[in-house]
Design a protein around this motif. Sequence first.
Motif, mmCIF file in Angstrom:
data_model
loop_
_atom_site.group_PDB
_atom_site.id
_atom_site.type_symbol
_atom_site.label_atom_id
_atom_site.label_comp_id
_atom_site.label_asym_id
_atom_site.label_seq_id
_atom_site.Cartn_x
_atom_site.Cartn_y
_atom_site.Cartn_z
ATOM 1 N N PHE A 98 -4.447 9.951 -7.607
ATOM 2 C CA PHE A 98 -4.431 9.657 -5.762
ATOM 3 C C PHE A 98 -3.687 9.838 -5.237
ATOM 4 O O PHE A 98 -2.805 10.099 -4.208
ATOM 5 C CB PHE A 98 -5.746 9.300 -5.331
ATOM 6 N N ASP A 99 -2.236 8.617 -5.873
ATOM 7 C CA ASP A 99 -2.032 8.520 -5.344
ATOM 8 C C ASP A 99 -0.019 8.683 -6.493
ATOM 9 O O ASP A 99 1.029 7.818 -5.926
ATOM 10 C CB ASP A 99 -1.579 6.729 -5.278
ATOM 11 N N ALA A 100 0.027 8.271 -7.899
ATOM 12 C CA ALA A 100 0.923 9.731 -7.938
ATOM 13 C C ALA A 100 1.436 9.838 -7.713
ATOM 14 O O ALA A 100 1.387 11.320 -6.465
ATOM 15 C CB ALA A 100 -0.381 10.409 -9.196
ATOM 16 N N GLU A 101 3.259 10.250 -8.451
ATOM 17 C CA GLU A 101 4.297 11.433 -7.759
ATOM 18 C C GLU A 101 3.403 12.520 -8.246
ATOM 19 O O GLU A 101 2.905 12.741 -9.258
ATOM 20 C CB GLU A 101 5.290 11.263 -8.736
ATOM 21 N N GLY A 102 4.040 13.203 -7.314
ATOM 22 C CA GLY A 102 2.960 14.650 -7.298
ATOM 23 C C GLY A 102 3.877 15.407 -6.467
ATOM 24 O O GLY A 102 5.618 15.884 -6.356
ATOM 25 N N ASN B 175 0.547 -1.297 -0.024
ATOM 26 C CA ASN B 175 -0.432 0.443 -0.090
ATOM 27 C C ASN B 175 0.721 1.117 0.049
ATOM 28 O O ASN B 175 0.365 2.689 -0.105
ATOM 29 C CB ASN B 175 -0.950 -0.418 1.007
ATOM 30 N N TYR C 175 -3.292 -1.669 -6.807
ATOM 31 C CA TYR C 175 -4.310 -0.153 -7.181
ATOM 32 C C TYR C 175 -4.356 -0.821 -9.106
ATOM 33 O O TYR C 175 -5.036 0.566 -9.568
ATOM 34 C CB TYR C 175 -2.846 0.983 -7.091
ATOM 35 N N ALA D 95 -9.396 7.449 1.261
ATOM 36 C CA ALA D 95 -8.514 8.230 2.122
ATOM 37 C C ALA D 95 -8.303 9.810 0.667
ATOM 38 O O ALA D 95 -7.587 10.210 -0.080
ATOM 39 C CB ALA D 95 -6.879 7.090 1.356
ATOM 40 N N MET D 96 -9.208 9.391 -0.745
ATOM 41 C CA MET D 96 -9.429 10.286 -1.897
ATOM 42 C C MET D 96 -9.960 11.232 -1.160
ATOM 43 O O MET D 96 -11.170 11.065 -1.504
ATOM 44 C CB MET D 96 -9.441 8.935 -2.654
ATOM 45 N N TYR E 108 -3.109 17.346 -1.173
ATOM 46 C CA TYR E 108 -3.611 15.540 -1.839
ATOM 47 C C TYR E 108 -4.567 16.180 -1.904
ATOM 48 O O TYR E 108 -5.421 14.529 -1.156
ATOM 49 C CB TYR E 108 -2.883 15.289 -0.065
ATOM 50 N N ASP F 135 5.015 2.208 -3.483
ATOM 51 C CA ASP F 135 4.463 2.467 -4.703
ATOM 52 C C ASP F 135 4.181 4.418 -4.613
ATOM 53 O O ASP F 135 3.462 4.519 -5.525
ATOM 54 C CB ASP F 135 4.604 1.551 -6.582
ATOM 55 N N SER F 136 3.941 4.311 -3.424
ATOM 56 C CA SER F 136 2.764 5.388 -3.608
ATOM 57 C C SER F 136 3.905 7.351 -3.790
ATOM 58 O O SER F 136 4.926 6.939 -3.437
ATOM 59 C CB SER F 136 2.552 5.371 -1.806
ATOM 60 N N GLY F 137 3.096 7.570 -4.714
ATOM 61 C CA GLY F 137 3.834 8.903 -4.367
ATOM 62 C C GLY F 137 2.282 10.222 -4.140
ATOM 63 O O GLY F 137 2.544 11.216 -3.979
ATOM 64 N N GLY F 138 1.761 9.556 -3.049
ATOM 65 C CA GLY F 138 0.313 10.816 -2.615
ATOM 66 C C GLY F 138 0.263 10.448 -0.789
ATOM 67 O O GLY F 138 1.530 10.495 -0.868
ATOM 68 N N ARG F 139 -1.270 10.391 -0.402
ATOM 69 C CA ARG F 139 -0.899 11.067 0.941
ATOM 70 C C ARG F 139 -0.346 9.753 1.402
ATOM 71 O O ARG F 139 0.199 10.172 2.490
ATOM 72 C CB ARG F 139 -2.230 10.620 1.047
ATOM 73 N N PRO F 140 -0.582 8.564 0.779
ATOM 74 C CA PRO F 140 -0.259 7.784 1.659
ATOM 75 C C PRO F 140 1.110 7.206 2.114
ATOM 76 O O PRO F 140 1.117 6.923 3.281
ATOM 77 C CB PRO F 140 -0.980 5.850 1.020
ATOM 78 N N ALA G 63 3.326 9.621 2.420
ATOM 79 C CA ALA G 63 3.223 10.462 3.507
ATOM 80 C C ALA G 63 3.089 10.365 5.139
ATOM 81 O O ALA G 63 3.618 10.877 5.833
ATOM 82 C CB ALA G 63 2.933 12.193 2.800
ATOM 83 N N ARG H 233 -3.612 17.450 -8.519
ATOM 84 C CA ARG H 233 -3.555 17.464 -7.158
ATOM 85 C C ARG H 233 -1.907 18.336 -6.317
ATOM 86 O O ARG H 233 -1.147 18.170 -6.993
ATOM 87 C CB ARG H 233 -3.213 15.681 -7.066
#
Lengths: 317, 269
Positions: B131-135, A46, B90, A308-309, B196, A49-54, A56, B193
């Motif tokens: 939502f979970d992309a590199e940002g 989970n 995902y 979380a979205m 977040y 490969d997360s670049g988002g909130r998870p 962080a 985004r």
Amino acid sequence: MPVAAADGKLAGLPRLGLGLGLRNVHFDAILSGEPQDLWFEAISENFMDSGGRPRAILHAVAERYPVVLHGVSLSIGSTDPLDRAYLASLKRLAQDIRPAWVSDHLCWTGVNGHNSHDLLPMPLTEESLAHVAARVRQVQELLERPLILENPSSYVRFAQSTLSEPDFLRALAEETGCGLLLDVNNVYVSCFNAGSDPIAYLDAFPCERVVQMHLAGHQDFGTHVIDTHDRPVRAEVWELFRIAWARTGGAATLLEWDDHIPGFDDCLAELRKAERYMAGDTVSSGAAECVRGGDGVSNPVGFLIPRAMASVMEDAA
Amino acid sequence: MSVLADMQSRMHAALIDPHADPAAQALFAHDGRLGAAGGLAIYQRGYFLRIAACMREQFPALCHALGRALFDDFVADYIRDCPPERHTLYDLGRRFADWMEARRPDGDAPEAWVDFMIDLARFEYAAFTMFDAEGNEGNVFATSDTADSALRLQPAFALGRYRFPVASYYHAVRRGEAPLLPAPEPCHVALVRRDYITRTVPLSAPHYTFLAAMLAGSDVDAALARISARFGIDPMMARDMWCGAAGSRERWIEWGLFVAVDAGPVKDI
Ligand SMILES: [Fe+2]
């Protein structure tokens, strides 16, 4: 990594006490509350490969609490080649988060390039043992740390199996220096479904190699039980925990909850019940909480997704 | 093939298609409370239900549009044709829209509702991956003082062009409403985004062209020249759409579309 080196690293792992599975519905409560004596287990996939909130959030949690990484897709038992990209990503995450350890399951999740997203049982044979041991060595070499492997819950046993699961895990640990994660709910589920004795399972289990334990709830269908992780721990499982925890010499203990997840404080209250059994209390018959309902899907995989979205829509630009 | 590989292949094939190999249960011991067939059935049922639950989370609006039963039927066919490959859940929906396109239920007589479902699936997966992309969280964004020549799109940004107003349909479902199937109407949107939060920005066709040019690496001047040429808009008017009183520049900067690169001397705008 030579067995002696892995053994040495295992002996140096901390006794973390009580911990909770890190779930998205608790993110805010965890980070806004006062730090407490607690640790968290994050599902590696989970966050890998997360670049988002998870990612962080995991960073912020790891700054305040000990964290371990628990995988569901390493597929250590598969006859497909080890997934190098997966391992590289897991290693990057581990370098970033600095977990106390990295675990996964004695299972395979797919074959022929496919992933079932389930923890499928191994045929427990000498061929499997040699196959898994070779792969554990490769993974340990790559991650530069001992791998911790969990006994899965299972609903079938392969007709060709010649070894018991405790014997298989003992041999695997001795050959590779890996550590073990003993899930006492899985012991109960697998033994109940197989019609075997969970106490005999614990008697045969190499408790001295156990670094961590799992607690979770399962659903009782009368004829069989399913590992749903959607309710409190049942009395029979607390009793197994009481017996096994003492034998491990105080392994880190974690509560998993993956569906119908209650509020953070309720999860903590369930977790803190473990203290009684760690103190040696036997389980009173009234401890069993019977919760009905649920769709009975085994729940080995925690997903994060939409809660979380956060999203908004603007008016026309 | 080793004995182990053979056992795994057979068990996995029995999950993907429970009817393909009725003898697969012979892999398992018959004692125990569930028996061989009963134990295998738990894995078969769990395989589909787990993936279907995850697909419903990735495609809530499509699930609303089709109804849960029909959506689940689509998922069952989809994962039989395209079994999940990657380690992350995902990834489950990545091939869904293309699969629907290739396996249109309306066959040789195209029906508009199928186009809508395909476009909605494309939009939903784009929104989901954002939502979970590199940002750019944790880094600096452009401000209104940044020179045009230094503006570049940030990484968590995507453009989409659809035959139906799928974005407003999606957001209505996310708000808990029960929207009706919309009539065809071309729809251009950007997804971006910041902090977040994923923002859907509806676009005009020239705006879309402008941002597509920037996504391909153009700077603002080149992107403006592109829309002038493409839509026959006077260059002054094009500039006005960008940074005039009602232009998009301020809002897009505020919503985090842009970062600033070091791009030579600052020039007035
Ligand atoms: Fe577990």
